[in-house]
Motif scaffolding. Structure first.
Motif, PDB file in Angstrom:
ATOM      1  N   GLU A  24       0.857  -1.135   0.090  1.00 59.78           N
ATOM      2  CA  GLU A  24       0.033   0.060  -0.046  1.00 59.78           C
ATOM      3  C   GLU A  24       0.961   1.191  -0.079  1.00 59.78           C
ATOM      4  OE1 GLU A  24      -4.200  -1.143   2.470  1.00 59.78           O
ATOM      5  OE2 GLU A  24      -2.195  -1.247   3.651  1.00 59.78           O
ATOM      6  N   GLN A  25       1.933   1.125   0.627  1.00 58.72           N
ATOM      7  CA  GLN A  25       2.939   2.396   0.765  1.00 58.72           C
ATOM      8  C   GLN A  25       3.608   2.780  -0.608  1.00 58.72           C
ATOM      9  OE1 GLN A  25       5.955   1.270   3.461  1.00 58.72           O
ATOM     10  NE2 GLN A  25       4.865   2.480   5.282  1.00 58.72           N
ATOM     11  N   LYS A  26       3.838   1.372  -1.483  1.00 57.39           N
ATOM     12  CA  LYS A  26       4.276   1.734  -2.710  1.00 57.39           C
ATOM     13  C   LYS A  26       3.272   2.268  -3.780  1.00 57.39           C
ATOM     14  CE  LYS A  26       6.951  -0.652  -6.307  1.00 57.39           C
ATOM     15  NZ  LYS A  26       8.248  -1.012  -6.198  1.00 57.39           N
ATOM     16  N   GLN A  27       2.056   2.011  -3.574  1.00 56.62           N
ATOM     17  CA  GLN A  27       0.974   2.613  -4.301  1.00 56.62           C
ATOM     18  C   GLN A  27       0.973   4.207  -4.079  1.00 56.62           C
ATOM     19  OE1 GLN A  27      -2.412  -0.007  -3.464  1.00 56.62           O
ATOM     20  NE2 GLN A  27      -1.744  -1.448  -5.107  1.00 56.62           N
ATOM     21  N   GLU A  61      13.413   3.742  11.400  1.00 52.76           N
ATOM     22  CA  GLU A  61      13.745   3.373  12.695  1.00 52.76           C
ATOM     23  C   GLU A  61      12.778   2.332  13.407  1.00 52.76           C
ATOM     24  OE1 GLU A  61      16.531   3.391  15.706  1.00 52.76           O
ATOM     25  OE2 GLU A  61      16.572   4.720  13.923  1.00 52.76           O
ATOM     26  N   LYS A  62      11.318   2.737  13.134  1.00 54.32           N
ATOM     27  CA  LYS A  62      10.347   1.918  13.762  1.00 54.32           C
ATOM     28  C   LYS A  62       9.946   0.623  12.850  1.00 54.32           C
ATOM     29  CE  LYS A  62       8.421   5.377  16.698  1.00 54.32           C
ATOM     30  NZ  LYS A  62       7.248   6.396  16.873  1.00 54.32           N
ATOM     31  N   LYS A  63      10.644   0.721  11.929  1.00 52.65           N
ATOM     32  CA  LYS A  63      10.318  -0.638  10.934  1.00 52.65           C
ATOM     33  C   LYS A  63       9.042  -0.366  10.406  1.00 52.65           C
ATOM     34  CE  LYS A  63      13.886  -3.542  12.364  1.00 52.65           C
ATOM     35  NZ  LYS A  63      15.108  -2.512  12.027  1.00 52.65           N
ATOM     36  N   LYS A  64       8.590   0.908  10.123  1.00 53.86           N
ATOM     37  CA  LYS A  64       7.174   0.999   9.388  1.00 53.86           C
ATOM     38  C   LYS A  64       7.352   1.564   7.962  1.00 53.86           C
ATOM     39  CE  LYS A  64       4.730   2.428  13.699  1.00 53.86           C
ATOM     40  NZ  LYS A  64       3.799   3.239  14.313  1.00 53.86           N
ATOM     41  N   PHE A  65       8.555   1.743   7.447  1.00 61.74           N
ATOM     42  CA  PHE A  65       8.725   1.996   6.153  1.00 61.74           C
ATOM     43  C   PHE A  65      10.261   1.437   5.798  1.00 61.74           C
ATOM     44  CE2 PHE A  65       9.339   5.875   3.426  1.00 61.74           C
ATOM     45  CZ  PHE A  65       8.357   5.552   2.481  1.00 61.74           C
ATOM     46  N   SER A  66       9.978   0.795   4.769  1.00 62.83           N
ATOM     47  CA  SER A  66      11.342   0.094   4.333  1.00 62.83           C
ATOM     48  C   SER A  66      12.503   0.751   3.449  1.00 62.83           C
ATOM     49  CB  SER A  66      10.836  -1.143   3.259  1.00 62.83           C
ATOM     50  OG  SER A  66      10.421  -0.575   2.246  1.00 62.83           O
ATOM     51  N   ILE A  67      13.475   0.391   3.633  1.00 64.96           N
ATOM     52  CA  ILE A  67      14.516   1.287   2.863  1.00 64.96           C
ATOM     53  C   ILE A  67      14.156   1.220   1.308  1.00 64.96           C
ATOM     54  CG2 ILE A  67      16.127  -0.562   2.609  1.00 64.96           C
ATOM     55  CD1 ILE A  67      16.858   3.099   3.151  1.00 64.96           C
ATOM     56  N   GLU A  68      13.626   0.165   0.950  1.00 60.57           N
ATOM     57  CA  GLU A  68      13.209   0.241  -0.548  1.00 60.57           C
ATOM     58  C   GLU A  68      12.210   1.118  -0.819  1.00 60.57           C
ATOM     59  OE1 GLU A  68      13.249  -2.542   1.468  1.00 60.57           O
ATOM     60  OE2 GLU A  68      14.991  -3.372   0.492  1.00 60.57           O
ATOM     61  N   ASN A  69      11.156   1.292  -0.073  1.00 62.89           N
ATOM     62  CA  ASN A  69      10.146   2.405  -0.233  1.00 62.89           C
ATOM     63  C   ASN A  69      10.731   3.662  -0.003  1.00 62.89           C
ATOM     64  OD1 ASN A  69       7.964   0.621  -1.409  1.00 62.89           O
ATOM     65  ND2 ASN A  69       7.117   0.457   0.729  1.00 62.89           N
ATOM     66  N   THR A  70      11.742   3.719   0.813  1.00 59.49           N
ATOM     67  CA  THR A  70      12.274   5.212   1.254  1.00 59.49           C
ATOM     68  C   THR A  70      12.999   5.593  -0.109  1.00 59.49           C
ATOM     69  OG1 THR A  70      12.565   4.663   3.457  1.00 59.49           O
ATOM     70  CG2 THR A  70      13.901   6.532   2.586  1.00 59.49           C
ATOM     71  N   THR A 121      24.700   3.476  -5.013  1.00 61.33           N
ATOM     72  CA  THR A 121      24.333   4.509  -5.925  1.00 61.33           C
ATOM     73  C   THR A 121      23.179   5.466  -5.334  1.00 61.33           C
ATOM     74  OG1 THR A 121      25.396   3.770  -7.714  1.00 61.33           O
ATOM     75  CG2 THR A 121      24.148   5.304  -8.380  1.00 61.33           C
ATOM     76  N   ASP A 122      21.878   4.736  -5.275  1.00 64.28           N
ATOM     77  CA  ASP A 122      20.671   5.278  -4.776  1.00 64.28           C
ATOM     78  C   ASP A 122      20.763   6.107  -3.712  1.00 64.28           C
ATOM     79  OD1 ASP A 122      19.751   4.069  -7.201  1.00 64.28           O
ATOM     80  OD2 ASP A 122      18.633   2.671  -5.990  1.00 64.28           O
ATOM     81  N   LEU A 123      21.693   5.688  -2.791  1.00 64.60           N
ATOM     82  CA  LEU A 123      21.758   6.238  -1.328  1.00 64.60           C
ATOM     83  C   LEU A 123      22.588   7.495  -1.661  1.00 64.60           C
ATOM     84  CD1 LEU A 123      22.638   3.294   1.032  1.00 64.60           C
ATOM     85  CD2 LEU A 123      20.392   4.536   1.082  1.00 64.60           C
ATOM     86  N   CYS A 124      23.524   7.571  -2.536  1.00 66.86           N
ATOM     87  CA  CYS A 124      24.511   8.610  -2.723  1.00 66.86           C
ATOM     88  C   CYS A 124      23.380   9.639  -3.615  1.00 66.86           C
ATOM     89  CB  CYS A 124      25.701   8.522  -3.525  1.00 66.86           C
ATOM     90  SG  CYS A 124      26.969   7.293  -2.596  1.00 66.86           S
TER      91      CYS A 124
END
Length: 185
Positions: A24-27, A61-70, A121-124
């Motif tokens: 749902e986050q991704k959408q 931090e609270k694991k409510k949002f993945s690094i991939e979605n971020t 690369t994405d992080l940079c």
């Protein structure tokens, strides 16, 4: 600043992210990305203020949002920001900036065979544009070579070319003097 309809919808979607599962986050992020495409430079400027960046960091931090979605959300934001807003207008400190720094350093310190180059690369890219290219020391020595490595790829693949263009755009933001129209003509 009074919120426009676009900003109101963007804020509403952002506020809902914390209460959704990953799909749902991704959408919602896809919807936010469409809204960012429609934003003008002032709206983009206010799309991710310090408070919102800190909120993203808190959700990670609270694991409510993945690094991939971020990364999915931030990559589109930094792309829109780089195209619409002059550098040096943001540059605000946030806990998200610090988290990205740590993740970049951690990924860079891994052995070559364990390192995820795409993630690095994405992080940079996200980090450099979020801090308006105000990087120095260790971050400069990690991000610039990483981005240059991507920028020097000369493959015909359309997806790789998009990666190259984003790396070049990010390098120009970092003040490295790289101009998109002078490369790969």
């Amino acid at each position: 600043m009074r919120e426009t309809g676009i900003m109101e919808k963007f804020t509403e979607l952002f506020d809902e992210l914390e209460h959704c599962d990953e799909e749902e986050q991704k959408q919602k992020i896809e919807e936010m990305n469409v809204l960012m495409d429609e934003m003008n430079k002032d709206e983009i400027y206010f799309a991710f203020p310090k408070e919102r960046r800190n909120k993203v960091n808190e959700m990670i931090e609270k694991k409510k949002f993945s690094i991939e979605n971020t990364i999915f959300m931030l990559k589109h934001f930094v792309y829109c920001k780089a195209l619409k807003v002059n550098p040096c207008l943001f540059g605000c400190f946030s806990s998200l900036n610090k988290r990205l720094e740590k993740m970049i350093i951690d990924e860079d310190e891994k052995k070559k065979e364990e390192r995820n180059e795409k993630l690095l690369t994405d992080l940079c890219e996200c980090y450099v544009i979020l801090v308006d290219g105000h990087i120095g020391g260790e971050m400069l020595s990690i991000c610039v070579p990483c981005l240059l490595k991507v920028a020097l790829k000369k493959e015909e693949n359309e997806e790789i070319q998009k990666d190259v263009e984003m790396a070049l755009l990010t390098l120009s933001y970092a003040g490295c003097g790289v101009k998109l129209n002078e490369v790969y003509i």
